[in-house]
Write an enzyme that holds these catalytic residues in place. Sequence first.
Site, PDB file in Angstrom:
ATOM      1  N   HIS A  23       0.061  27.346  25.145  1.00 46.01           N
ATOM      2  CA  HIS A  23       0.700  26.027  25.206  1.00 46.01           C
ATOM      3  C   HIS A  23       0.002  25.185  26.257  1.00 46.01           C
ATOM      4  CE1 HIS A  23       4.704  23.553  25.453  1.00 46.01           C
ATOM      5  NE2 HIS A  23       3.638  22.794  25.297  1.00 46.01           N
ATOM      6  N   GLU A  40      -2.552  17.857  26.928  1.00 45.41           N
ATOM      7  CA  GLU A  40      -2.508  18.851  28.001  1.00 45.41           C
ATOM      8  C   GLU A  40      -3.436  18.468  29.151  1.00 45.41           C
ATOM      9  OE1 GLU A  40      -0.442  21.571  28.298  1.00 45.41           O
ATOM     10  OE2 GLU A  40       0.538  20.570  26.598  1.00 45.41           O
ATOM     11  N   HIS A  48      -1.532  17.676  32.510  1.00 43.04           N
ATOM     12  CA  HIS A  48      -1.605  18.819  33.417  1.00 43.04           C
ATOM     13  C   HIS A  48      -3.001  19.068  33.985  1.00 43.04           C
ATOM     14  CE1 HIS A  48       2.454  19.803  32.133  1.00 43.04           C
ATOM     15  NE2 HIS A  48       2.056  19.821  30.870  1.00 43.04           N
TER      16      HIS A  48
END
Length: 256
Positions: A66, A115, A119
């Site tokens: 993920h 992502e 992040h």
Amino acid sequence: MASGRLPGWLAALAWGLALSCCVHGAGRPWSGNNEWKKLILTQHWPPTVCKEANNCQDTLDYWTIHGLWPDKGEECNRSWHFDLNEIQDLMPDMKIYWPDVIHSSPNRSQFWKHEWDKHGTCAAQVAILNSERKYFGKSLDLYKQLDLNSVLLKFGIKPSINYYQMEDFKDALTRIYGVVPKIQCLLPEQGEEVQTIGQIELCFTKDDLHLRNCTEPGEELPTKQEAWLARRTSTHRMVVCEDGPVFYPPPSKTQL
């Protein structure tokens, strides 16, 4: 005051800001207070992801990535845009181990862009992750080192129509990795008997990427309180799994 000249204190401040920008890396400053202490490698189970989203292109029969998440901070550098060309050499592994099981897009890169934007730009504060190539490459390395799929199979834990106990997962992961993971489930929907496992988080230290416990005493909401909040906001949301029975759903056929 002479026109065009800055006061001494203001000139010093401007110089300091410019120096800070350079120290933080080639004109890529981070915004806000984004100091983080640990990295979370999050793997999810595609059949549960599809159930949660209620809209999937396909389901897979192995745990996939993920994301690799700092425990604090999001979108730390909005000027550092995702560039698919930076990870072209990783594409074969990305498509296998880090697929977007929900959305279809060219190369399925929208998930990776999300992502990185959310992040990766925060993880880039440390040298080992300070480029897009390093961030995705190291995430793949950690995924392969953990080899979660094989660990579960080693303990006889595989998708089944029969229920497991939450302790089965906790014991297997703690025995192999030597740390306490965070395991998340979907709450049972109307007519269902038990929670459904969906996500497993394993955590790493910030500086040397060694495994560490994901939670400390008092660090997160109690499971029952978190579940109560989730029920109030949505029937489709992963929360920390409660002790007791858990469903590990077998994959279904590809949905067109």
